[in-house]
Design a protein around this motif. Structure first.
Motif, mmCIF file in Angstrom:
data_model
loop_
_atom_site.group_PDB
_atom_site.id
_atom_site.type_symbol
_atom_site.label_atom_id
_atom_site.label_comp_id
_atom_site.label_asym_id
_atom_site.label_seq_id
_atom_site.Cartn_x
_atom_site.Cartn_y
_atom_site.Cartn_z
ATOM 1 N N GLN A 12 0.826 -1.211 0.000
ATOM 2 C CA GLN A 12 0.000 0.000 0.000
ATOM 3 C C GLN A 12 0.860 1.260 0.000
ATOM 4 O O GLN A 12 0.551 2.231 -0.679
ATOM 5 C CB GLN A 12 -0.947 0.003 1.205
ATOM 6 C CG GLN A 12 -1.930 1.145 1.188
ATOM 7 C CD GLN A 12 -2.829 1.125 -0.028
ATOM 8 O OE1 GLN A 12 -3.370 0.083 -0.398
ATOM 9 N NE2 GLN A 12 -3.003 2.270 -0.661
ATOM 10 N N GLU A 13 1.955 1.232 0.736
ATOM 11 C CA GLU A 13 2.861 2.382 0.765
ATOM 12 C C GLU A 13 3.471 2.637 -0.619
ATOM 13 O O GLU A 13 3.570 3.778 -1.059
ATOM 14 C CB GLU A 13 3.958 2.138 1.786
ATOM 15 C CG GLU A 13 4.863 3.321 2.001
ATOM 16 C CD GLU A 13 5.879 3.083 3.094
ATOM 17 O OE1 GLU A 13 6.925 3.750 3.044
ATOM 18 O OE2 GLU A 13 5.628 2.252 3.982
ATOM 19 N N ILE A 14 3.849 1.570 -1.306
ATOM 20 C CA ILE A 14 4.407 1.720 -2.655
ATOM 21 C C ILE A 14 3.342 2.220 -3.615
ATOM 22 O O ILE A 14 3.601 3.067 -4.468
ATOM 23 C CB ILE A 14 5.013 0.376 -3.134
ATOM 24 C CG1 ILE A 14 6.226 0.032 -2.285
ATOM 25 C CG2 ILE A 14 5.403 0.452 -4.604
ATOM 26 C CD1 ILE A 14 6.744 -1.372 -2.502
ATOM 27 N N PHE A 17 2.954 5.868 -3.137
ATOM 28 C CA PHE A 17 4.096 6.588 -3.699
ATOM 29 C C PHE A 17 3.913 6.813 -5.202
ATOM 30 O O PHE A 17 4.155 7.896 -5.713
ATOM 31 C CB PHE A 17 5.393 5.826 -3.435
ATOM 32 C CG PHE A 17 6.603 6.456 -4.058
ATOM 33 C CD1 PHE A 17 7.208 7.554 -3.467
ATOM 34 C CD2 PHE A 17 7.129 5.964 -5.242
ATOM 35 C CE1 PHE A 17 8.322 8.145 -4.038
ATOM 36 C CE2 PHE A 17 8.242 6.548 -5.817
ATOM 37 C CZ PHE A 17 8.842 7.642 -5.218
ATOM 38 N N TYR A 18 3.483 5.782 -5.915
ATOM 39 C CA TYR A 18 3.297 5.892 -7.360
ATOM 40 C C TYR A 18 1.942 6.471 -7.743
ATOM 41 O O TYR A 18 1.695 6.751 -8.913
ATOM 42 C CB TYR A 18 3.465 4.515 -8.023
ATOM 43 C CG TYR A 18 4.900 4.079 -8.124
ATOM 44 C CD1 TYR A 18 5.778 4.676 -9.014
ATOM 45 C CD2 TYR A 18 5.390 3.059 -7.313
ATOM 46 C CE1 TYR A 18 7.095 4.277 -9.114
ATOM 47 C CE2 TYR A 18 6.710 2.655 -7.399
ATOM 48 C CZ TYR A 18 7.552 3.262 -8.301
ATOM 49 O OH TYR A 18 8.863 2.869 -8.390
ATOM 50 N N GLY A 19 1.055 6.620 -6.787
ATOM 51 C CA GLY A 19 -0.259 7.185 -7.069
ATOM 52 C C GLY A 19 -1.238 6.179 -7.648
ATOM 53 O O GLY A 19 -2.184 6.560 -8.333
ATOM 54 N N TYR A 20 -1.028 4.895 -7.392
ATOM 55 C CA TYR A 20 -1.913 3.854 -7.888
ATOM 56 C C TYR A 20 -2.980 3.556 -6.852
ATOM 57 O O TYR A 20 -2.751 3.641 -5.662
ATOM 58 C CB TYR A 20 -1.138 2.568 -8.190
ATOM 59 C CG TYR A 20 -0.099 2.694 -9.282
ATOM 60 C CD1 TYR A 20 -0.192 3.646 -10.283
ATOM 61 C CD2 TYR A 20 0.989 1.835 -9.308
ATOM 62 C CE1 TYR A 20 0.764 3.738 -11.279
ATOM 63 C CE2 TYR A 20 1.945 1.922 -10.301
ATOM 64 C CZ TYR A 20 1.826 2.871 -11.287
ATOM 65 O OH TYR A 20 2.768 2.956 -12.261
ATOM 66 N N ARG A 26 -2.652 -2.341 -7.885
ATOM 67 C CA ARG A 26 -1.934 -3.456 -7.253
ATOM 68 C C ARG A 26 -1.292 -4.331 -8.324
ATOM 69 O O ARG A 26 -0.140 -4.753 -8.203
ATOM 70 C CB ARG A 26 -2.897 -4.270 -6.388
ATOM 71 C CG ARG A 26 -2.235 -5.377 -5.624
ATOM 72 C CD ARG A 26 -3.172 -6.024 -4.615
ATOM 73 N NE ARG A 26 -3.359 -5.096 -3.489
ATOM 74 C CZ ARG A 26 -4.512 -4.497 -3.192
ATOM 75 N NH1 ARG A 26 -5.592 -4.745 -3.894
ATOM 76 N NH2 ARG A 26 -4.590 -3.675 -2.175
ATOM 77 N N ALA A 27 -2.015 -4.574 -9.407
ATOM 78 C CA ALA A 27 -1.473 -5.379 -10.507
ATOM 79 C C ALA A 27 -0.295 -4.667 -11.168
ATOM 80 O O ALA A 27 0.706 -5.303 -11.519
ATOM 81 C CB ALA A 27 -2.563 -5.666 -11.537
ATOM 82 N N ARG A 28 -0.388 -3.353 -11.338
ATOM 83 C CA ARG A 28 0.714 -2.587 -11.949
ATOM 84 C C ARG A 28 1.972 -2.633 -11.089
ATOM 85 O O ARG A 28 3.078 -2.787 -11.597
ATOM 86 C CB ARG A 28 0.292 -1.141 -12.178
ATOM 87 C CG ARG A 28 -0.719 -1.012 -13.307
ATOM 88 C CD ARG A 28 -1.129 0.403 -13.535
ATOM 89 N NE ARG A 28 -0.028 1.091 -14.223
ATOM 90 C CZ ARG A 28 -0.026 2.381 -14.491
ATOM 91 N NH1 ARG A 28 -1.042 3.133 -14.129
ATOM 92 N NH2 ARG A 28 0.986 2.932 -15.115
#
Length: 74
Positions: A12-14, A17-20, A26-28
């Motif tokens: 979730q933190e990542i 960070f990327y704005g997903y 999650r798949a990206r």
């Protein structure tokens, strides 16, 4: 905190960070990780330093000019 909980928190933190967001985000993130892992594996076992540098650059690693990376370097 169990390993599954910490994995979800890190993921979730990542994503933040990327704005997903959501399932597609999650798949990206997982596809980014898979791509990075595959090219790292290629670079790690590549006998040619020039190819190892190219594989690392495809992963997104910033490498200067005239760089030499020996095989099996982490």
């Amino acid at each position: 905190m169990s390993n599954i909980d910490s994995f979800k928190a890190n993921e979730q933190e990542i994503m933040d960070f990327y704005g997903y967001k959501g399932t597609l985000g999650r798949a990206r993130i997982r596809m980014k990780f898979l791509k990075s892992w595959i090219f790292h594996s290629f670079a790690y076992s590549c006998p040619l330093p020039s190819l190892a540098v190219k594989f690392q650059r495809i992963r997104g690693v910033k490498i200067g000019k005239n760089c030499h990376i020996s095989p099996y370097v982490i």
